[in-house]
Structures are given as structure tokens and as C-alpha cells.
Design a protein around this motif. Structure first.
Motif, PDB file in Angstrom:
ATOM      1  N   ARG A   1       1.036  -1.229  -0.061  1.00  0.00           N
ATOM      2  CA  ARG A   1      -0.079   0.165  -0.003  1.00  0.00           C
ATOM      3  C   ARG A   1       0.842   1.264  -0.050  1.00  0.00           C
ATOM      4  O   ARG A   1       1.721   1.309   0.798  1.00  0.00           O
ATOM      5  CB  ARG A   1      -1.005   0.185   1.246  1.00  0.00           C
ATOM      6  CG  ARG A   1      -1.849   1.182   1.174  1.00  0.00           C
ATOM      7  CD  ARG A   1      -2.794   1.178   2.451  1.00  0.00           C
ATOM      8  NE  ARG A   1      -3.652   2.387   2.523  1.00  0.00           N
ATOM      9  CZ  ARG A   1      -3.461   3.470   2.683  1.00  0.00           C
ATOM     10  NH1 ARG A   1      -2.038   3.875   3.318  1.00  0.00           N
ATOM     11  NH2 ARG A   1      -4.382   4.441   2.728  1.00  0.00           N
TER      12      ARG A   1
ATOM     13  N   PRO B   1      -1.864   3.489  -4.740  1.00  0.00           N
ATOM     14  CA  PRO B   1      -1.979   2.143  -5.449  1.00  0.00           C
ATOM     15  C   PRO B   1      -1.763   1.089  -4.521  1.00  0.00           C
ATOM     16  O   PRO B   1      -0.898   1.135  -3.532  1.00  0.00           O
ATOM     17  CB  PRO B   1      -0.596   2.044  -6.310  1.00  0.00           C
ATOM     18  CG  PRO B   1      -0.003   3.357  -6.165  1.00  0.00           C
ATOM     19  CD  PRO B   1      -0.669   4.231  -5.068  1.00  0.00           C
ATOM     20  N   SER B   2      -2.737   0.233  -4.408  1.00  0.00           N
ATOM     21  CA  SER B   2      -2.730  -0.870  -3.325  1.00  0.00           C
ATOM     22  C   SER B   2      -3.086  -2.299  -3.657  1.00  0.00           C
ATOM     23  O   SER B   2      -3.914  -2.298  -4.825  1.00  0.00           O
ATOM     24  CB  SER B   2      -3.695  -0.401  -2.008  1.00  0.00           C
ATOM     25  OG  SER B   2      -3.536   0.925  -1.470  1.00  0.00           O
ATOM     26  N   GLY B   3      -2.725  -3.413  -3.159  1.00  0.00           N
ATOM     27  CA  GLY B   3      -3.169  -4.666  -3.596  1.00  0.00           C
ATOM     28  C   GLY B   3      -2.182  -5.622  -3.120  1.00  0.00           C
ATOM     29  O   GLY B   3      -1.126  -5.594  -2.321  1.00  0.00           O
ATOM     30  N   TYR B   4      -2.297  -6.825  -3.641  1.00  0.00           N
ATOM     31  CA  TYR B   4      -1.383  -8.015  -3.179  1.00  0.00           C
ATOM     32  C   TYR B   4      -0.972  -8.958  -4.587  1.00  0.00           C
ATOM     33  O   TYR B   4      -1.819  -8.899  -5.589  1.00  0.00           O
ATOM     34  CB  TYR B   4      -1.902  -8.653  -2.032  1.00  0.00           C
ATOM     35  CG  TYR B   4      -3.204  -9.359  -2.299  1.00  0.00           C
ATOM     36  CD1 TYR B   4      -3.195 -10.576  -2.881  1.00  0.00           C
ATOM     37  CD2 TYR B   4      -4.223  -8.921  -1.870  1.00  0.00           C
ATOM     38  CE1 TYR B   4      -4.394 -11.346  -3.142  1.00  0.00           C
ATOM     39  CE2 TYR B   4      -5.496  -9.496  -2.080  1.00  0.00           C
ATOM     40  CZ  TYR B   4      -5.515 -10.749  -2.589  1.00  0.00           C
ATOM     41  OH  TYR B   4      -6.681 -11.368  -2.806  1.00  0.00           O
ATOM     42  N   ASP B   5       0.140  -9.610  -4.354  1.00  0.00           N
ATOM     43  CA  ASP B   5       0.289 -10.571  -5.609  1.00  0.00           C
ATOM     44  C   ASP B   5       0.772 -11.854  -4.690  1.00  0.00           C
ATOM     45  O   ASP B   5       1.391 -11.891  -3.701  1.00  0.00           O
ATOM     46  CB  ASP B   5       1.809 -10.241  -6.283  1.00  0.00           C
ATOM     47  CG  ASP B   5       1.357  -8.922  -7.214  1.00  0.00           C
ATOM     48  OD1 ASP B   5       0.408  -8.807  -7.913  1.00  0.00           O
ATOM     49  OD2 ASP B   5       2.303  -8.050  -7.065  1.00  0.00           O
TER      50      ASP B   5
ATOM     51  N   ASP C   1      -3.596 -12.082  -8.497  1.00  0.00           N
ATOM     52  CA  ASP C   1      -3.164 -10.313  -8.366  1.00  0.00           C
ATOM     53  C   ASP C   1      -4.390  -9.711  -8.199  1.00  0.00           C
ATOM     54  O   ASP C   1      -5.331  -9.706  -9.127  1.00  0.00           O
ATOM     55  CB  ASP C   1      -2.289 -10.003  -9.964  1.00  0.00           C
ATOM     56  CG  ASP C   1      -2.059  -8.526  -9.916  1.00  0.00           C
ATOM     57  OD1 ASP C   1      -2.700  -7.751  -9.104  1.00  0.00           O
ATOM     58  OD2 ASP C   1      -1.074  -8.445 -10.649  1.00  0.00           O
TER      59      ASP C   1
ATOM     60  N   HIS D   1      -5.717  -5.636  -7.113  1.00  0.00           N
ATOM     61  CA  HIS D   1      -5.525  -4.426  -6.978  1.00  0.00           C
ATOM     62  C   HIS D   1      -6.544  -3.529  -6.754  1.00  0.00           C
ATOM     63  O   HIS D   1      -7.494  -3.428  -7.599  1.00  0.00           O
ATOM     64  CB  HIS D   1      -4.372  -3.721  -7.919  1.00  0.00           C
ATOM     65  CG  HIS D   1      -2.895  -4.182  -7.514  1.00  0.00           C
ATOM     66  ND1 HIS D   1      -2.270  -5.600  -7.831  1.00  0.00           N
ATOM     67  CD2 HIS D   1      -1.801  -3.749  -6.816  1.00  0.00           C
ATOM     68  CE1 HIS D   1      -1.238  -5.929  -7.805  1.00  0.00           C
ATOM     69  NE2 HIS D   1      -0.689  -4.651  -6.951  1.00  0.00           N
ATOM     70  N   GLU D   2      -6.235  -2.433  -6.001  1.00  0.00           N
ATOM     71  CA  GLU D   2      -7.469  -1.081  -5.863  1.00  0.00           C
ATOM     72  C   GLU D   2      -6.514   0.027  -5.743  1.00  0.00           C
ATOM     73  O   GLU D   2      -5.736   0.159  -4.729  1.00  0.00           O
ATOM     74  CB  GLU D   2      -8.561  -1.394  -4.958  1.00  0.00           C
ATOM     75  CG  GLU D   2      -9.576  -2.314  -5.079  1.00  0.00           C
ATOM     76  CD  GLU D   2     -10.755  -2.076  -4.153  1.00  0.00           C
ATOM     77  OE1 GLU D   2     -11.971  -2.412  -4.386  1.00  0.00           O
ATOM     78  OE2 GLU D   2     -10.445  -1.656  -2.999  1.00  0.00           O
ATOM     79  N   ASP D   3      -6.691   0.917  -6.734  1.00  0.00           N
ATOM     80  CA  ASP D   3      -5.723   2.348  -6.961  1.00  0.00           C
ATOM     81  C   ASP D   3      -6.813   3.347  -6.868  1.00  0.00           C
ATOM     82  O   ASP D   3      -7.705   3.398  -7.515  1.00  0.00           O
ATOM     83  CB  ASP D   3      -5.045   2.433  -8.088  1.00  0.00           C
ATOM     84  CG  ASP D   3      -3.985   0.919  -8.116  1.00  0.00           C
ATOM     85  OD1 ASP D   3      -3.516   0.442  -7.429  1.00  0.00           O
ATOM     86  OD2 ASP D   3      -3.622   0.783  -9.514  1.00  0.00           O
TER      87      ASP D   3
ATOM     88  N   THR E   1     -10.149  -1.070 -10.210  1.00  0.00           N
ATOM     89  CA  THR E   1     -10.054  -2.482  -9.485  1.00  0.00           C
ATOM     90  C   THR E   1      -9.796  -3.555 -10.402  1.00  0.00           C
ATOM     91  O   THR E   1     -10.553  -3.418 -11.708  1.00  0.00           O
ATOM     92  CB  THR E   1     -11.619  -2.686  -8.823  1.00  0.00           C
ATOM     93  OG1 THR E   1     -11.920  -1.867  -7.910  1.00  0.00           O
ATOM     94  CG2 THR E   1     -11.466  -4.228  -8.045  1.00  0.00           C
TER      95      THR E   1
END
Length: 730
Positions: free
Chosen positions: A299, A325-329, A351, A353-355, A387
């Protein structure tokens, strides 16, 4: 200092410290956007300051909520998602994405079913506001059940008056997850107008060790393959996790009353887990050798923050433009021998993500009309969120020498963008010489969701992606009547709403055992909340009592089994109601002894469809925390003790497990052994009591299909555990 009681030290006019007077003047910014004392707002708010968090060695949401009755952590325990952590808060029986989480006013990503919301980090915290009940008028959609708002430190928090620089170093250890924490911050003033703050932390921890969980699975039993190297039903999968955080703030005082600040805040949390609950022979006749998984959560927030004070009709302006920009892999590897004898390596990639691009502009005007004084707050609150969700599966047959890739056919949903553009206004009106305060508020909220197909979505017949738009006018009204300088009564009415997520609207996938069916006709969840309270404020103490009732319409139920099928979807419930009573009090018994207490009782009902019978809506049980703090100033020592009491939980059905009542004792000590150097020790669950969390009421009383993936014993509370912190300011 006790999180159960809102008392902390504060300098008085005579230079001394009084704990309870600090609470009476403690300011909440997120309850009303203008900053008022907790004893003045028409709501029940908890404000926890950074010093309390450091003293208690708080590293997780479970640590933070431990001494706040009625606020529960959402613990992730399923072996199907084995990364652990706490994924959010439950406030007054409402949890998950229905509780808006903010860091310096910026939104934290929502949680998806097969994902995580584990973005919490308590380093560099100035204060945390916990707002109970809907707050959508001031903070928009998603603040349905409440708000948890984190405010980080600034350069001014590190630089003492008369100095040009300052810093802080904190070292910590916690036995529950074998965690170590190192945090350092430094601020420098350049000339009269510029400040620079740099802060860095690293936290390493491991899987939670529930010392009172039974390896044999307790009343459920356990069939995990321990003989093949698997874990018992009282253990989490082995986990190694490292969290790195960097916080930079560059401030420029354009004029003495106009400030511009650039903010860079980055959190990177890497987790590696060995999934051992299913190691060994498989149901298909093969053998699972290894199942490691990795997840990298990030994040980042870039922000420009402006604050200016003026002398005209517009008294103050605050504006924030931020990009987050946030999220995970995530990668899961499965190495197994198939029933055919082939050795196969399966890689699953996820993958999400929510930016967020966010703009918040708030203006405040102070004026008088006749005998009434007004604090008018109005502004714009909007964001554009992208998203994205992607999955891929690679299968390498080592024996046959083949390498193929495909898109898995489960848990998938559409990508999309969400646009909010809201305007709000609130007027805090003081009349009758300060005896009466009335605070009406309005928000015109707009919401637009534009979905689009991605490679993961299964294109089912009749499945169309349609743009969703919503407009709402939301209202709130608060009032306080002061009988005299000691007693007051208040009331509050609030509305809130929450749009369905892309996953709820546009999930579309299938597997060999079940399918996930889209629910494009879902409507927004809505709430109306009524709350009343009375308060007493004295020279050496205070008390506050309030009652609330919240009515939710169109509550969205996840994983609803479509009758007569093996398919699952989402649906709106007809109604959900929650109600409760909350009590808080404190007493400065002597100059050294301080007593605090808090109690929360709540209940709830739900109705699936019109005409259907009511069933229980599971909420946390009756809970209370009684705290005592004793100061020995000649030795720089403060001793504290908290008694935590929780009643028997009430499950939705008699077929569910009923967590029994329990009581535990926490003790702690803070020792200022040198100037600006503090050593803090906390021992939680001193007598090593075995108990279950209230969330265990969602589990069946008899073993089910989740006996191995989600054992009941992993809902036990932590046994005796210790945290130790060393804090030095310079």
C-alpha cells in the motif's frame, strides 16, 4: 494507561499531570471533521493515542481492540487462506467492508472473499479514532457500520519547542507471534518554513501460537495428516512475515497560516507460509509433498495536503489530493504425485489491486446569527478507483515434460472503475448561551461503477456487464442539551449506505463441485441509526451512558446457496436490526490511582425475505473491561491491571457452537528509567485462561466439512503472552 479507560496524562495549567482531564479534552477529528472534545460530540467515540499504542506493544488489530468492549477483530484462520492476520474490525455487529478504514483520510482497499485486508500497521501512529455507527454524511459510502481512522505523526510531534530537530526509536517484542519490531523516526526543521520527517520500521512475525488450543481438535476431533508431517488442529500453518514501512513528510509553511505538506507512505508486507494441513495422501489417490504460498501486500500513498486559515467568511480550508495504489500478488505452489505416478508442479497466481485517486476539500466558516453561533463545514469528497483481479494457473508435468497455462474457473469477477463525487455540509449551531447545540448535516452522494471483462471471468449465458449508478441524499442530526456544567444529554440520528462490490455484482465462475453466479440486481445496503446518551463530568471523574438502535435494509448475504442447486451467489436480506447499550466511566481516586471501566451489550435480529421468520443476527456478547492504573512518580513507574469479562455468546442457531463466558486479567508496567527513555511490559491473560472468541458462534457444534481446513480450536483466545517495548525520544 488503559485502552479500556480513556484516560491518559496531560499537562495542566500548573504543570502537573491529570489522567482523566486529558480524556475530557481529547479531540476527535473524524466524528465531525471540525475537531471537538469527546464529551461534546453527539456520538460514542473512542480515541486511542500513539503513546498508549506504544505502551501496550500493539502490533495487530487483535491487540488494539482487546481493551475496547464491543469492538472485535476479524481473525483470518481458514487453512484455505493460510496467511493469517486480522482482516478488519467489527463494530456493533457490523464488520468487513461495511466499516470504513482510513489512513490519514485515505481509503484502505476492500476485502474480497479469497483475499485479505491486512493493511494495518500501528507504527508512527498519532491517534486512532473509532467511530461507532453510520458516518456516511461526512465520510461517504462504506461508512455503514462505523469508521476506524488512523492519523500518522508529523514533524511537530517529534521536534520539541525551542529545538530544530528530534526523533524517536522504539524496539518491541511480542511472544504471541514471536514478533520483533524496530521503528525509528527523525524530523529536522530547516529555517523558519521547512520541515522534513523520515520514519522507517520493520516488523517480523510468525504464525500465532494458541497455547490453549487442543491439538486433537477438541469437540470436533481432528483428521489432519499429522503422521505425514502435517500440523494438528490446534496449530496454524508455519508463517514467516516481514512488514517494512517508510513514512516521509515534507512540510512548507507558505505563510504563518498556510501550510503545504507532501506525504509518501509505503507499506510492504511479505508473507511466506508452508501449508501443512493437507500434506500426505490425497483423496484422488496421489500424494501431496509440498504446498508453499507467498503473498506480497503493498500500500503506497502519495499526497499533497494543504491547510490554510483566513480572516473572512471562510475561516479555514483543508484540501488533500492523494494517489494510493494498493493490493497484493500471491503465488501458491503445489508439488504432488498424481494417482498415475506422474510428478506435477502446479503454480497458482493471483493479482488483486485497488488504486485510489482521491480529492477531499473542506471549508469551515464560523459566524453568528442573532444569539446563535455557527460552525459551518462544507466541501467535496470524491475519488476514482480502479479495481483489477487476475488469476492464472501453470501446470508443469515433470514426468511427461509438459508445461501448460490456463485460467482457473473459481472465485473470479470482473474488473472495473468506481467514481464517487459527493458534496457535504454540516452546521454546528450553539444556542441559549451554550446550553443547546444542534448539528444537522447533509450529503449528496453519487456512485458510478463501470465493469469490464477480464481473462478470469466465465461468460455465462445471459450474463451482461452493465454500468451501475446511484445517487443518495443522506442526512444526520445531532443535539446536545447541557443541564449545567456537570450533566448533559445528547441524541443523534444518522444514515448510511454501501454499494455492492464488483465481486458481489459480477462474480462468475464454476468448478467441478459448485458455481458462483453473478448477482447484478443487488441494491445498495442502507442504514438508519438512532442513538441517545447522557453524560456526567466532574473534577475527578466522568461517566457516559448511551443506547442505540440501527435498522439495515438490503443487507448483502455472501455465499447464499441457491435452493435446489450446488451454486452460490449473493442476495439482499430483507432487514437486519442491531441495538445495544454502552457505558464508560473513570475516576481519579487519588493523585496516583486511576480507575476506569467500559461495558458494551448488544443484540440483533435479521429477516431473510419479507414474511420470513426472524433469526438471530450474531453480534459480540456482553463485555466489560475494568482497569486500574497506579503511578509511583518518584521511581518513574506506572503499574496497570485490566480485568476483561465477556459473557456467553449467542449463536444464530441452536445447532451452532456456543462460546462460554470468560474472564481474563492483563497486567503491565511502564518504567521511565532515564530521561526520555521508557521500558514497557505487558502480560496478557495472566492466569492462562482457556476461552473462545465470540466469532466461534458462527461454527457448528458438530464437525463439518471444514474440520481440517478451519478447525474450531483455532477460534480459541491467546494464552498467556508477553510484550516488551523500549522507547527513547531524543
Amino acid at each position: 494507561m488503559s485502552l479500556s479507560g480513556p484516560a491518559v496524562a496531560q499537562e495542566t495549567e500548573t504543570g502537573g499531570d491529570t489522567g482523566l482531564s486529558a480524556f475530557l479534552g481529547r479531540i476527535t477529528l473524524f466524528a465531525d471533521r471540525i475537531g471537538r472534545s469527546l464529551m461534546d460530540v453527539e456520538s460514542h467515540i473512542t480515541v486511542v493515542e500513539g503513546d498508549e499504542i506504544r505502551d501496550r506493544g500493539v502490533l495487530s488489530i487483535e491487540d488494539f481492540t482487546r481493551l475496547i468492549p464491543g469492538i472485535e477483530p476479524v481473525r483470518q484462520v481458514s487453512a484455505a487462506d493460510p496467511f493469517g492476520g486480522q482482516t478488519g474490525f467489527e463494530i456493533r455487529g457490523v464488520s468487513g467492508n461495511r466499516v470504513l478504514t482510513l489512513v490519514d483520510g485515505a481509503r484502505v482497499p476492500e476485502r474480497i472473499i479469497d483475499g485479505s485486508r491486512d493493511y494495518a500497521d500501528f507504527n508512527f501512529t498519532k491517534q486512532i479514532d473509532v467511530v461507532r455507527g453510520p458516518a456516511s454524511v461526512l465520510w461517504g459510502a462504506d461508512a455503514l457500520g462505523g469508521v476506524v481512522a488512523v492519523e500518522t505523526i508529523d514533524a511537530e510531534d517529534l521536534i520539541e519547542p525551542g529545538r530544530t530537530n528530534g526523533g524517536r526509536v522504539t524496539l518491541g517484542y511480542e511472544s504471541l507471534t514471536d514478533a520483533t519490531n524496530v521503528a525509528a523516526s527523525f524530523a529536522q526543521r530547516f529555517g523558519e518554513n521547512v520541515t522534513l520527517m523520515f520514519a522507517q520500521s520493520r516488523t517480523t512475525d510468525h504464525e500465532m501460537e494458541l497455547s490453549n488450543a487442543r491439538d486433537d481438535g477438541g469437540i470436533w476431533g481432528c483428521t489432519r495428516p499429522v503422521e505425514f508431517g502435517g500440523i494438528t488442529c490446534g496449530e496454524f500453518n508455519p508463517l514467516d512475515r516481514t512488514s517494512d514501512r517508510t513514512l516521509v513528510k515534507l512540510g512548507w509553511d507558505i505563510t504563518p497560516t498556510n501550510t503545504l505538506t507532501f506525504v509518501f507512505d509505503h507499506l510492504d508486507r511479505k508473507s511466506e507460509v508452508e501449508t501443512l494441513y493437507a500434506i500426505g495422501p490425497t483423496s484422488s489417490g496421489g500424494y501431496l509433498f509440498e504446498n508453499p504460498r507467498t503473498r506480497d501486500i503493498e500500500r503506497t500513498r502519495y499526497a499533497l495536503e494543504y491547510q490554510g486559515q483566513f480572516g473572512g467568511f471562510i475561516d479555514e480550508v483543508k484540501a488533500t489530493l492523494s494517489y494510493s495504489p494498493s493490493g497484493y500478488d500471491q503465488v501458491a505452489l503445489r508439488i504432488e504425485e498424481m494417482s498415475s505416478g506422474d510428478i506435477r508442479r502446479q503454480y497458482d497466481y493471483t493479482d488483486f489491486h485497488e488504486d485510489f485517486l482521491e480529492l477531499d476539500v473542506q471549508a469551515t466558516s464560523r459566524f453568528s446569527i442573532g444569539a446563535s453561533d455557527h460552525v459551518l463545514t462544507f466541501g467535496f469528497d470524491g475519488d476514482h478507483t480502479a479495481t483489477s483481479y487476475f488469476r492464472n494457473r501453470r501446470i508443469v508435468n515433470v514426468t511427461a515434460g509438459t508445461d501448460t497455462s490456463s485460467v482457473p474457473t473459481s472465485w473470479n469477477f470482473a474488473d472495473g472503475t468506481t467514481t464517487r463525487a459527493d458534496v457535504f455540509i454540516q452546521d454546528n449551531i450553539t444556542m441559549l448561551g451554550g446550553q443547546l447545540e444542534v448539528t444537522p448535516g447533509l450529503r449528496f452522494a453519487t456512485y458510478r461503477m463501470d465493469p469490464e471483462f477480464n481473462e478470469s471471468v466465465v461468460d455465462l449465458p445471459g450474463y451482461e456487464l452493465e454500468t451501475r449508478t446511484e445517487e443518495r441524499i443522506l442526512a444526520s442530526l445531532g443535539a446536545t442539551w447541557r443541564f449545567n456544567d456537570t450533566y448533559s444529554a445528547w441524541a443523534h440520528y444518522g444514515q448510511g449506505f454501501k454499494m455492492p462490490t464488483f465481486q458481489q455484482l459480477y462474480t462468475s465462475s464454476g468448478s467441478a463441485t459448485f458455481g458462483l453466479v453473478p448477482a447484478p440486481d443487488l441494491v445498495p445496503e442502507e442504514v438508519e441509526s438512532f442513538e441517545i446518551g447522557v453524560r456526567g463530568e466532574y473534577a475527578d471523574g466522568f461517566w457516559s451512558l448511551n443506547a442505540y438502535h440501527a435498522s439495515y435494509d438490503n443487507f448483502i448475504e455472501s455465499f447464499w446457496n441457491i435452493p435446489g442447486t450446488s451454486d452460490y451467489s449473493y442476495r439482499n436480506l430483507s432487514s437486519v436490526e442491531t441495538w445495544g447499550i454502552e457505558l464508560e466511566a473513570g475516576w481519579q481516586a487519588t493523585d496516583q490511582l486511576q480507575l476506569t471501566g467500559a461495558v458494551a451489550w448488544q443484540d440483533g435480529r435479521q429477516r431473510a425475505t419479507d414474511g420470513a421468520p426472524e433469526t438471530r443476527h450474531v453480534v459480540p456478547p456482553l463485555s466489560a473491561v475494568i482497569g486500574a492504573s497506579y503511578e509511583i512518580p518518584q521511581y518513574g513507574l506506572n503499574l496497570n491491571m485490566d480485568l476483561i469479562m465477556v459473557g456467553e455468546a449467542k449463536p444464530e442457531s441452536s445447532a451452532n457452537f456456543k462460546p462460554p463466558a470468560y474472564a481474563v486479567v492483563d497486567v503491565g508496567a511502564s518504567w521511565e528509567f532515564a530521561e526520555n527513555a521508557m521500558l514497557n511490559l505487558s502480560v496478557n491473560n495472566l492466569f492462562d485462561e482457556r476461552y473462545f472468541l465470540a466469532s466461534a458462534a458462527n461454527y457448528s457444534a458438530t464437525p463439518g466439512v471444514a474440520v481440517d481446513t478451519n478447525p474450531l480450536e483455532l477460534q480459541t483466545g491467546p494464552g498467556r503472552n508477553v510484550s516488551l517495548t523500549l522507547d527513547y525520544k531524543f
